[in-house]
Scaffold this motif. Structure first.
Motif, mmCIF file in Angstrom:
data_model
loop_
_atom_site.group_PDB
_atom_site.id
_atom_site.type_symbol
_atom_site.label_atom_id
_atom_site.label_comp_id
_atom_site.label_asym_id
_atom_site.label_seq_id
_atom_site.Cartn_x
_atom_site.Cartn_y
_atom_site.Cartn_z
ATOM 1 N N ASN A 83 -9.214 37.308 -31.283
ATOM 2 C CA ASN A 83 -10.243 37.835 -30.392
ATOM 3 C C ASN A 83 -10.169 37.255 -28.987
ATOM 4 O OD1 ASN A 83 -11.313 39.543 -32.284
ATOM 5 N ND2 ASN A 83 -12.944 38.158 -32.915
ATOM 6 N N ASP A 140 -6.786 49.338 -26.200
ATOM 7 C CA ASP A 140 -7.354 48.117 -25.630
ATOM 8 C C ASP A 140 -6.770 47.755 -24.266
ATOM 9 O OD1 ASP A 140 -4.830 47.220 -26.317
ATOM 10 O OD2 ASP A 140 -5.518 45.550 -27.539
ATOM 11 N N THR A 141 -5.951 48.652 -23.692
ATOM 12 C CA THR A 141 -5.305 48.363 -22.414
ATOM 13 C C THR A 141 -5.443 49.566 -21.484
ATOM 14 O OG1 THR A 141 -3.709 47.007 -23.613
ATOM 15 C CG2 THR A 141 -3.156 47.574 -21.352
ATOM 16 N N VAL A 159 -11.408 49.732 -25.962
ATOM 17 C CA VAL A 159 -11.966 48.779 -26.911
ATOM 18 C C VAL A 159 -11.779 47.379 -26.336
ATOM 19 C CG1 VAL A 159 -11.832 47.904 -29.267
ATOM 20 C CG2 VAL A 159 -11.409 50.319 -28.824
ATOM 21 N N LEU A 160 -12.843 46.595 -26.320
ATOM 22 C CA LEU A 160 -12.825 45.278 -25.677
ATOM 23 C C LEU A 160 -12.543 44.139 -26.657
ATOM 24 C CD1 LEU A 160 -15.852 45.789 -23.260
ATOM 25 C CD2 LEU A 160 -13.408 46.212 -22.852
ATOM 26 N N THR A 161 -11.775 44.401 -27.707
ATOM 27 C CA THR A 161 -11.435 43.347 -28.668
ATOM 28 C C THR A 161 -9.953 43.027 -28.633
ATOM 29 O OG1 THR A 161 -11.239 45.043 -30.384
ATOM 30 C CG2 THR A 161 -13.328 43.828 -30.259
ATOM 31 N N GLY A 162 -9.256 43.405 -27.584
ATOM 32 C CA GLY A 162 -7.816 43.174 -27.509
ATOM 33 C C GLY A 162 -7.405 42.654 -26.151
ATOM 34 N N ASN A 163 -6.601 43.426 -25.445
ATOM 35 C CA ASN A 163 -6.047 42.993 -24.163
ATOM 36 C C ASN A 163 -7.068 42.947 -23.028
ATOM 37 O OD1 ASN A 163 -3.246 42.363 -24.504
ATOM 38 N ND2 ASN A 163 -2.911 44.514 -24.976
ATOM 39 N N THR A 164 -8.057 43.805 -23.041
ATOM 40 C CA THR A 164 -9.042 43.819 -21.961
ATOM 41 C C THR A 164 -10.206 42.901 -22.327
ATOM 42 O OG1 THR A 164 -8.409 46.080 -21.394
ATOM 43 C CG2 THR A 164 -10.511 45.288 -20.526
ATOM 44 N N SER A 186 -16.045 47.001 -29.876
ATOM 45 C CA SER A 186 -15.033 46.838 -30.925
ATOM 46 C C SER A 186 -14.644 48.207 -31.461
ATOM 47 C CB SER A 186 -15.544 45.940 -32.053
ATOM 48 O OG SER A 186 -16.465 46.630 -32.849
#
Length: 189
Positions: A83, A140-141, A159-164, A186
């Motif tokens: 996360n 996520d990017t 989605v804000l649970t990865g690269n961003t 998520s």
């Protein structure tokens, strides 16, 4: 590439994709520099399966000495490992090598249209909808997932649970001008 051997950076499992096309492959790790003239192309497949120092240097010197096509199979520069952390992806490694050798590589991946066209046609053949208004690109990017989905005419969900990183999302959206249809904390419901 119709003949010769395709060298690859990645795992033996990732080379399977090349071999199913009938191509002869060799890992950059196993490539003999003395026989590099037998290499017809190089493919960046995976961020694992090679030695960082030795194999990247071997790759750089192969590309400095031989004019062969280079294909990058995944344009992502990083991928989430938790996360709160990301790891360097094969697209980032390819960017570094590309800058060092001063050549431009062929990329197959988001945000380029050919990946979206392939996925769209594949979905339709397997009973999916032809109506793009019923398809959502989730990623996520911004510069790969969301830009690619936007260019292909799809609604997009960042989605804000990865690269961003959540606290940077609004600033990145505004500075890049890449606007997702939705922003989600998520991917879980």
């Amino acid at each position: 590439v119709k003949s010769g051997t395709v060298a690859y950076m990645g795992t033996l499992e990732s080379a399977h994709y090349l071999e199913t096309l009938g191509l002869k492959t060799i890992s950059i790790k196993d490539m003999d520099v003395e026989r590099a003239d037998e290499i017809s192309a190089l493919v960046f497949l995976d961020d694992e399966g090679f030695d960082w120092s030795e194999d990247i240097n071997k790759t750089i010197n192969l590309l400095r000495n031989y004019n062969i096509p280079v294909i990058v199979s995944n344009t992502d520069t990083s991928y989430p490992v938790s996360n709160h952390e990301v790891a360097l992806a094969i697209g980032g490694i390819a960017n570094m090598v590309e800058d060092i050798v001063g050549k431009r590589f062929i990329r197959f991946g988001k945000p380029d249209a050919q990946m979206f066209i392939f996925a769209y046609e594949h979905a339709i053949k397997n009973g999916g909808t032809e109506d793009k208004e019923k398809i959502l690109m989730v990623g996520d990017t911004l510069v790969t997932d969301i830009l690619g989905g936007n260019k292909f005419g799809l609604d997009t969900a960042l989605v804000l649970t990865g690269n961003t990183i959540p606290r940077h999302a609004e600033m990145r959206i505004n500075s890049l001008g890449i606007i997702p249809t939705f922003v989600c904390e998520s991917a879980t419901i």
